[in-house]
Write an enzyme that holds these catalytic residues in place. Sequence first.
Site, short mmCIF file in Angstrom:
data_model
loop_
_atom_site.label_atom_id
_atom_site.label_comp_id
_atom_site.label_asym_id
_atom_site.label_seq_id
_atom_site.Cartn_x
_atom_site.Cartn_y
_atom_site.Cartn_z
CB ILE A 155 -0.97 -0.03 1.20
CG1 ILE A 155 -1.94 -1.21 1.05
CG2 ILE A 155 -1.75 1.29 1.30
CD1 ILE A 155 -2.80 -1.48 2.28
CG ASP A 174 9.31 -0.62 5.53
OD1 ASP A 174 9.91 -1.56 6.09
OD2 ASP A 174 8.19 -0.75 5.02
CB CYS A 205 3.76 0.40 9.18
SG CYS A 205 3.25 1.53 10.47
N PRO A 206 1.88 -2.13 9.34
CG PRO A 206 2.87 -4.24 9.58
CD PRO A 206 3.05 -2.90 8.90
CG ASN A 211 3.68 -0.55 15.01
OD1 ASN A 211 2.73 -1.06 15.60
ND2 ASN A 211 3.89 -0.71 13.72
CB THR A 232 -5.63 4.28 5.36
OG1 THR A 232 -4.29 4.16 4.86
CG2 THR A 232 -6.24 5.58 4.88
CB SER A 233 -2.14 1.51 8.92
OG SER A 233 -1.42 1.45 7.72
NE ARG A 234 -5.65 -3.83 11.09
CZ ARG A 234 -6.07 -3.88 9.82
NH1 ARG A 234 -6.40 -2.77 9.18
NH2 ARG A 234 -6.18 -5.03 9.20
CG ASP A 258 -10.52 4.01 6.38
OD1 ASP A 258 -11.71 4.35 6.24
OD2 ASP A 258 -10.09 2.86 6.11
CD GLU A 263 -11.26 0.14 13.24
OE1 GLU A 263 -10.66 1.14 12.84
OE2 GLU A 263 -11.44 -0.88 12.54
CG HIS A 295 -11.43 -0.38 8.80
ND1 HIS A 295 -10.78 -0.81 9.91
CD2 HIS A 295 -10.72 -0.87 7.75
CE1 HIS A 295 -9.73 -1.54 9.56
NE2 HIS A 295 -9.68 -1.58 8.24
P1 NAD Z 1 2.69 -4.99 3.56
O1 NAD Z 1 2.98 -6.17 4.43
O2 NAD Z 1 2.80 -5.13 2.09
O3 NAD Z 1 3.66 -3.77 4.00
C1 NAD Z 1 3.81 -3.35 5.31
C2 NAD Z 1 5.18 -2.64 5.39
O4 NAD Z 1 5.28 -2.04 6.68
C3 NAD Z 1 6.36 -3.59 5.23
O5 NAD Z 1 7.25 -3.07 4.26
C4 NAD Z 1 6.99 -3.60 6.63
O6 NAD Z 1 8.40 -3.76 6.59
C5 NAD Z 1 6.61 -2.22 7.11
N1 NAD Z 1 6.67 -2.06 8.57
C6 NAD Z 1 6.48 -2.99 9.54
N2 NAD Z 1 6.60 -2.41 10.76
C7 NAD Z 1 6.86 -1.11 10.53
C8 NAD Z 1 7.08 0.01 11.37
N3 NAD Z 1 7.05 -0.11 12.71
N4 NAD Z 1 7.33 1.21 10.81
C9 NAD Z 1 7.36 1.36 9.46
N5 NAD Z 1 7.14 0.34 8.60
C10 NAD Z 1 6.91 -0.88 9.14
O7 NAD Z 1 1.25 -4.49 3.99
P2 NAD Z 1 0.22 -3.62 3.13
O8 NAD Z 1 -0.59 -4.51 2.27
O9 NAD Z 1 0.96 -2.48 2.51
O10 NAD Z 1 -0.74 -3.08 4.29
C11 NAD Z 1 -0.29 -2.19 5.28
C12 NAD Z 1 -1.33 -2.07 6.37
O11 NAD Z 1 -2.50 -1.42 5.85
C13 NAD Z 1 -1.88 -3.42 6.87
O12 NAD Z 1 -1.07 -3.97 7.86
C14 NAD Z 1 -3.22 -3.01 7.45
O13 NAD Z 1 -3.04 -2.65 8.81
C15 NAD Z 1 -3.60 -1.77 6.66
N6 NAD Z 1 -4.78 -1.98 5.80
C16 NAD Z 1 -5.86 -1.18 5.96
C17 NAD Z 1 -6.97 -1.34 5.15
C18 NAD Z 1 -8.18 -0.43 5.29
O14 NAD Z 1 -9.22 -0.73 4.70
N7 NAD Z 1 -8.10 0.65 6.02
C19 NAD Z 1 -6.98 -2.34 4.19
C20 NAD Z 1 -5.85 -3.14 4.03
C21 NAD Z 1 -4.74 -2.96 4.85
#
Ligand code: NAD
Length: 329
Positions: A155, A174, A205-206, A211, A232-234, A258, A263, A295
Amino acid sequence: MKVAVFSARSYEIRHFEQLEANYPVELVFFDTQLNLHTAKLATGCKAVCAFVNDDLSAPVIEELVLLGVSTIAMRCAGFNNVDLDQAKACDVSIVRVPAYSPEAVAEHAVALMMTLNRRIHKAYQRTRDANFALEGLVGFNMHGKVVGVVGTGKIGIATLRILKGFGCQLLAYDPYENQHAIDLGAEYTSLDDIFSRADVITLHCPLTADNRHLLDDQAFSKMKDKVMVINTSRGPLVDAVAAIQALKNGKIGALGLDVYEEEEHLFFGDHSNEVIEDDVFRRLSACHNVIFTGHQAFLTEEALSNIAQTTLENLAAISNNRDSGNEVR
Ligand code: NAD
């Protein structure tokens, strides 16, 4: 394989039902969240299919196992709501959908940026009331602005690609550098450097054990005044109480969320006839420069179709004793 699908909504059921006949599964849909009280709905099922706010803590997994469940199919990428140790101890397989449409989430993150920046939410309300005054609607050019992307996985990269099109200066953080980000012109740097230089910070990031509250009082204090923050992550990546303080003292100029720490009690349901008891949410959502979406960053037809297809393929692989490649180990 009979599968209890929890937190199921009409917009996703439609996609599952279109494909179900092609797979060795029988899906039973429940709109209720999975938790200790609702787990019994999975009686007679070999698998449960769950989403981001379903409760898959140790007691819930124990209860599911007693009912005969041996597979948890997450129809999302994240699995921070699953107690992995308990699943392992009970020999429960977990599968997920690692990528269904990174662009859907990236485009939503940018939609939040642009809505906040150009005050579209305010303009929408004003023009419906025949108020065409422009006071208070001044935005900024994205071109040339410094944007910090935290997390450069699927993402993050999709977001960088869009921002490059705007002509932004791209910073990235990252623990693992991604060559695609470098090819897009991003400069990898420390989080502190992003905090001190970025006009816009977007989290991709997840959520991990390390974190939670990545953006807290201390982080906000290091940022530029009037910074725009997008999550938009968590939800727990941002300390919501600290964000209120940062909004009050002008550190945050715009906040697009988001996802939200608490939530699970709010999102995916209609609470319009209730009094919202979460005071933090109410204070945040009362700010003119804060936008919440519930979300929904993933919510495109393409993403829903991919989620349904990969989930069904994951379940078929388990039922045929095959590796899908999407197991969480
Ligand atoms: P991905 O696994 O492809 O990429 C995650 C990246 O984050 C990796 O490169 C990892 O090295 C990096 N990372 C891990 N810990 C980190 C930190 N502390 N600081 C910085 N970077 C760090 O995942 P993705 O598909 O890109 O998804 C990312 C996140 O988006 C998911 O974990 C999820 O929480 C969120 N997400 C949200 C929605 C939504 O509808 N809002 C939908 C899908 C995913």
